[in-house]
Design an enzyme around this catalytic site. Structure first.
Site, PDB file in Angstrom:
ATOM      1  N   CYS A  38       0.859  -1.198   0.000  1.00  8.66           N
ATOM      2  CA  CYS A  38       0.000   0.000   0.000  1.00  8.66           C
ATOM      3  C   CYS A  38       0.892   1.245   0.000  1.00  8.66           C
ATOM      4  O   CYS A  38       1.639   1.478   0.961  1.00  8.66           O
ATOM      5  CB  CYS A  38      -0.927  -0.001   1.210  1.00  8.66           C
TER       6      CYS A  38
ATOM      7  N   HIS B 116      -8.422   8.269   1.785  1.00  3.68           N
ATOM      8  CA  HIS B 116      -7.739   9.572   1.701  1.00  3.68           C
ATOM      9  C   HIS B 116      -8.728  10.635   1.258  1.00  3.68           C
ATOM     10  O   HIS B 116      -9.686  10.349   0.545  1.00  3.68           O
ATOM     11  CB  HIS B 116      -6.549   9.509   0.745  1.00  3.68           C
TER      12      HIS B 116
ATOM     13  N   HIS C 224      -8.930  14.421  -0.570  1.00  7.44           N
ATOM     14  CA  HIS C 224      -8.223  15.423  -1.373  1.00  7.44           C
ATOM     15  C   HIS C 224      -8.649  16.807  -0.884  1.00  7.44           C
ATOM     16  O   HIS C 224      -9.855  17.114  -0.884  1.00  7.44           O
ATOM     17  CB  HIS C 224      -8.631  15.323  -2.846  1.00  7.44           C
TER      18      HIS C 224
HETATM   19  P1  5GP Z   1      -7.757   8.667  -5.851  1.00 10.42           P
HETATM   20  O1  5GP Z   1      -7.776   8.624  -7.360  1.00 10.42           O
HETATM   21  O2  5GP Z   1      -7.563   7.292  -5.271  1.00 10.42           O
HETATM   22  O3  5GP Z   1      -8.916   9.402  -5.244  1.00 10.42           O
HETATM   23  O4  5GP Z   1      -6.498   9.528  -5.455  1.00 10.42           O
HETATM   24  C1  5GP Z   1      -5.204   9.014  -5.418  1.00 10.42           C
HETATM   25  C2  5GP Z   1      -4.269  10.182  -5.525  1.00 10.42           C
HETATM   26  O5  5GP Z   1      -2.991   9.755  -5.107  1.00 10.42           O
HETATM   27  C3  5GP Z   1      -4.110  10.733  -6.945  1.00 10.42           C
HETATM   28  O6  5GP Z   1      -4.488  12.106  -6.964  1.00 10.42           O
HETATM   29  C4  5GP Z   1      -2.631  10.533  -7.253  1.00 10.42           C
HETATM   30  O7  5GP Z   1      -2.074  11.603  -7.978  1.00 10.42           O
HETATM   31  C5  5GP Z   1      -2.023  10.403  -5.873  1.00 10.42           C
HETATM   32  N1  5GP Z   1      -0.850   9.559  -5.805  1.00 10.42           N
HETATM   33  C6  5GP Z   1      -0.701   8.312  -6.319  1.00 10.42           C
HETATM   34  N2  5GP Z   1       0.505   7.812  -6.016  1.00 10.42           N
HETATM   35  C7  5GP Z   1       1.131   8.763  -5.274  1.00 10.42           C
HETATM   36  C8  5GP Z   1       2.419   8.819  -4.662  1.00 10.42           C
HETATM   37  O8  5GP Z   1       3.228   7.897  -4.716  1.00 10.42           O
HETATM   38  N3  5GP Z   1       2.721   9.964  -3.994  1.00 10.42           N
HETATM   39  C9  5GP Z   1       1.849  11.012  -3.892  1.00 10.42           C
HETATM   40  N4  5GP Z   1       2.257  12.092  -3.219  1.00 10.42           N
HETATM   41  N5  5GP Z   1       0.624  10.984  -4.459  1.00 10.42           N
HETATM   42  C10 5GP Z   1       0.281   9.872  -5.150  1.00 10.42           C
HETATM   43 ZN    ZN Z   2      -2.498   1.546   3.486  1.00 10.25          ZN
END
Ligand code: 5GP
Ligand code: ZN
Length: 113
Positions: free
Chosen positions: A4, A99, A101
């Site tokens: 993860c 998470h 945003h």
């Molecule tokens: P989701 O699409 O799951 O709501 O958001 C995941 C977010 O994690 C995306 O905005 C993506 O840019 C960010 N993300 C993915 N991998 C990494 C990482 O290794 N480091 C950071 N800082 N952000 C990440």
């Molecule tokens: Zn986790």
């Protein structure tokens, strides 16, 4: 939780630009920002998504929102910001660790895409 990325970031096994951390919550800059301010606010505990929250996580979820408030003030986006939690693949969730945003610094449209 093996594999993860957000657990790895929380344990500092993976680099990130951390903007807040305490015993329960870590916040760091999104790697692929969608707005001038794009911070991910993450519980240290591995929870897959909102559907996996339990009643014992109530304080944790409150704490995450208080961190969001402090970061919004710190980054001066009080005039308008969004707190978004994508839950499930259809909603665009790509990382299976809860998470939120925090997005700000530009004008947003409604409805969201
Ligand atoms: P989701 O699409 O799951 O709501 O958001 C995941 C977010 O994690 C995306 O905005 C993506 O840019 C960010 N993300 C993915 N991998 C990494 C990482 O290794 N480091 C950071 N800082 N952000 C990440
Ligand atoms: Zn986790």
């Amino acid at each position: 939780m093996g594999g993860c990325i957000f657990c790895e970031i929380a344990k500092k096994k993976l680099d990130s630009r951390i903007v807040h951390e305490d015993s329960d919550v870590i916040a760091f800059e999104d790697l692929n920002p969608q707005a001038p301010v794009h911070i991910l606010i993450v519980p240290r505990k591995h929870i897959v998504d909102l559907l996996h929250l339990s009643s014992t996580d109530q304080t944790l979820v409150g704490k995450i929102h208080l961190v969001a408030k402090e970061l919004a003030k710190k980054r001066r986006v009080e005039r308008g910001f969004r707190m978004i939690c994508n839950c499930g693949e259809e909603a665009g969730q790509s990382v299976g660790h809860l998470h939120f945003h925090l997005l700000g610094g530009r004008r947003f449209k409604w409805p969201p895409g």
